[in-house]
Design an enzyme around this catalytic site. Structure first.
Site, short mmCIF file in Angstrom:
data_model
loop_
_atom_site.label_atom_id
_atom_site.label_comp_id
_atom_site.label_asym_id
_atom_site.label_seq_id
_atom_site.Cartn_x
_atom_site.Cartn_y
_atom_site.Cartn_z
N TYR A 69 45.27 37.91 33.94
CA TYR A 69 43.80 39.12 33.69
C TYR A 69 44.03 40.40 34.85
O TYR A 69 43.98 39.81 36.36
CB TYR A 69 42.22 38.14 34.15
N ASP A 93 49.03 43.71 40.46
CA ASP A 93 48.10 43.68 40.61
C ASP A 93 47.73 42.82 41.48
O ASP A 93 47.90 41.09 41.26
CB ASP A 93 47.47 43.05 39.56
N LYS A 147 39.43 40.62 46.84
CA LYS A 147 39.63 39.31 46.82
C LYS A 147 39.06 39.31 48.78
O LYS A 147 38.37 39.50 49.39
CB LYS A 147 40.09 38.02 46.34
N1 PMP Z 1 43.16 41.52 38.90
C1 PMP Z 1 42.81 39.80 39.37
C2 PMP Z 1 44.67 39.84 39.48
C3 PMP Z 1 41.98 38.73 39.59
O1 PMP Z 1 42.06 37.39 39.32
C4 PMP Z 1 41.05 39.54 39.33
C5 PMP Z 1 39.64 39.10 39.40
N2 PMP Z 1 39.51 37.18 38.84
C6 PMP Z 1 40.64 41.22 38.32
C7 PMP Z 1 41.74 41.98 38.82
C8 PMP Z 1 39.58 41.54 38.81
O2 PMP Z 1 38.91 41.77 39.96
P1 PMP Z 1 36.64 41.43 40.12
O3 PMP Z 1 36.19 40.13 39.80
O4 PMP Z 1 36.85 41.94 41.72
O5 PMP Z 1 36.24 42.51 39.81
#
Ligand code: PMP
Length: 432
Positions: free
Chosen positions: A145, A240, A268
């Site tokens: 994701y 990511d 995060k």
């Molecule tokens: N990339 C990863 C690896 C994530 O785990 C997440 C959120 N779970 C995101 C992107 C998206 O981040 P946000 O919810 O702050 O938009």
């Protein structure tokens, strides 16, 4: 456990907020439904809900909360920022301070830019990679994701070089065509995709340590090969690290695995619990970004003083000696304790753990990619989740998520949690 007030609040929420929640996973759809518990206070490793029940929290707000709830150092930084005005629309010195702090922990970042979410961070790295390479397509790994921007909501099942079909309505097929999905931890399908589409690939996007179908580490040499193969075809590698930055070490997963990408997206933890995202990378790539270059990215809230102050304070807590040892030590106790109890109750589990993050899968097979994670027992996980919640242990309501430990968790928390695990397993096998 009495959760009457939560039930009333959820009914009210369903009338006004779509699905009753502001992010889908909070609705317990992944665990067969139920009323989401409404929390009213977080302190350290604990939550109190609106009916005054107490919980030990392992959700960690899906990752950002690594120092425990309401950490005094972060709370005080947020208070000071609020007293000085939360949003200026002008630069502040906090942005410089925070950028320097992040860069000194993650050497591949020549330049960074702060945004408001992980979604924005990843979305922009892709735009910048496209601007830099003049190419359109990306390769991603199935089950990973990367936020909810159009392009990355294409996951497209496994199978080598599958051309994408969107996992959400509202995404035009023309966008999905630009995404190729291959399985994590397997080099042959990636090789094949790069052979077929190499000169059209702007970037290969990867979580260097996966956090989105549970915690899955890369096989020996996998990330080195991702780098080599992508670079051979003139594409960029984007990590990511929205989950992984500052999760396992003071720095990022790329420091742990010893492989550097061209660009990195973060979020995060670096916001200390406030909204944030950030991306960065090599200077010649980052200079594509406005106002220096032609790739546009902006944000009214970006780099706001409250998020900057919370992020700096959070890293100040994390850079203290012993922090990551504490997380790893408690993680190891939890892993060992759950494995022992599963074995004594005859319940097959597979525990993937790195430091203070772990996933308990109900399966007897190793979990190395999305397909493996998908093939674990969701019904067993759902009964485990509900029974643990009933006993005051708050987990993520999904078989694909991790348990996140914080600096506030104690050995006593682990002891109490393992007691709950033991009686939950006993219920699941009908011993109780
Ligand atoms: N990339 C990863 C690896 C994530 O785990 C997440 C959120 N779970 C995101 C992107 C998206 O981040 P946000 O919810 O702050 O938009």
């Amino acid at each position: 456990m009495n959760i009457h007030t939560s039930e009333t609040l959820f009914k009210e929420a369903e009338e006004h907020i779509v699905g009753g929640v502001n992010s889908p996973s909070r609705a317990y759809k992944g665990v067969g439904g139920g009323t989401p518990v409404y929390m009213k206070k977080g302190e350290g490793s604990r939550f109190i809900d609106v009916d005054d029940n107490e919980y030990i929290d392992f959700l960690g707000a899906y990752g950002p909360i690594i120092t425990g709830h309401a950490h005094p150092h972060i709370t005080s930084a947020i208070k000071t920022a609020a007293e000085n005005g939360v949003l200026y629309g002008t630069p502040t010195s906090l942005e410089n301070e925070f950028a320097k702090k992040i860069k000194s922990a993650i050497p591949s970042l020549d330049k960074v830019r702060f945004v408001n979410s992980g979604t924005e961070a990843v979305m922009t790295t892709i735009r910048v990679a496209r601007a830099y390479t003049g190419r359109n397509k990306i390769i991603k790994f199935s089950g990973c994701y990367h936020g909810h921007s159009d392009l990355v909501l294409v996951a497209a099942g496994s199978g080598p070089a599958t051309l994408g079909t969107p996992d959400s309505a509202g995404i035009p097929a023309s966008i999905a065509e630009d995404v190729i999905t291959v399985p994590f931890n397997e080099i042959a399908p990636l090789k094949e995709a790069l052979k077929r589409f190499g000169d059209e690939i702007a970037a290969v996007l990867v979580e260097p340590i996966v956090g989105n179908f549970g915690i899955v580490t890369p096989k020996e040499g996998f990330l080195e090969q991702v780098n080599d193969l992508t670079h051979e075809t003139g594409g960029l590698v984007i990590y990511d690290e929205v989950i992984t930055a500052f999760r396992f070490n003071y720095g990022s997963a790329q420091n742990l695995v010893g492989v550097e990408p061209d660009m990195t997206a973060m979020g995060k933890i670096i916001g200390g619990g406030l909204p944030i995202g950030a991306y960065g990378g090599r200077v010649d790539i980052m200079e594509q970004v406005a106002p220096l270059g032609p790739a546009y990215q902006a944000g009214t809230m970006a780099g706001n003083p409250a998020s900057m102050a919370a992020g700096i304070a959070c890293l100040e807590v994390l850079e203290k000696p012993g922090v990551y040892d504490h997380l790893d030590n408690l993680g190891a106790q939890l892993e060992k304790g759950i494995a022992e109890r599963a074995s004594s109750h005859g319940i097959p589990v597979q525990i993937n753990r790195l430091g203070g993050a772990l996933t308990v899968y109900f399966t007897d097979h190793p979990v190395e990619n999305y397909e493996d994670a998908e093939n674990t027992d969701g019904e067993k996980f759902a009964s485990f989740f509900h029974s643990m919640l009933e006993k005051g242990i708050n987990l993520a309501p999904s078989k694909f998520e991790a348990w996140f430990l914080t600096t506030a968790h104690t050995e006593e928390d682990i002891r109490i949690t393992l007691e709950a695990v033991d009686s939950t397993f006993a219920e699941m096998t009908g011993e109780k």
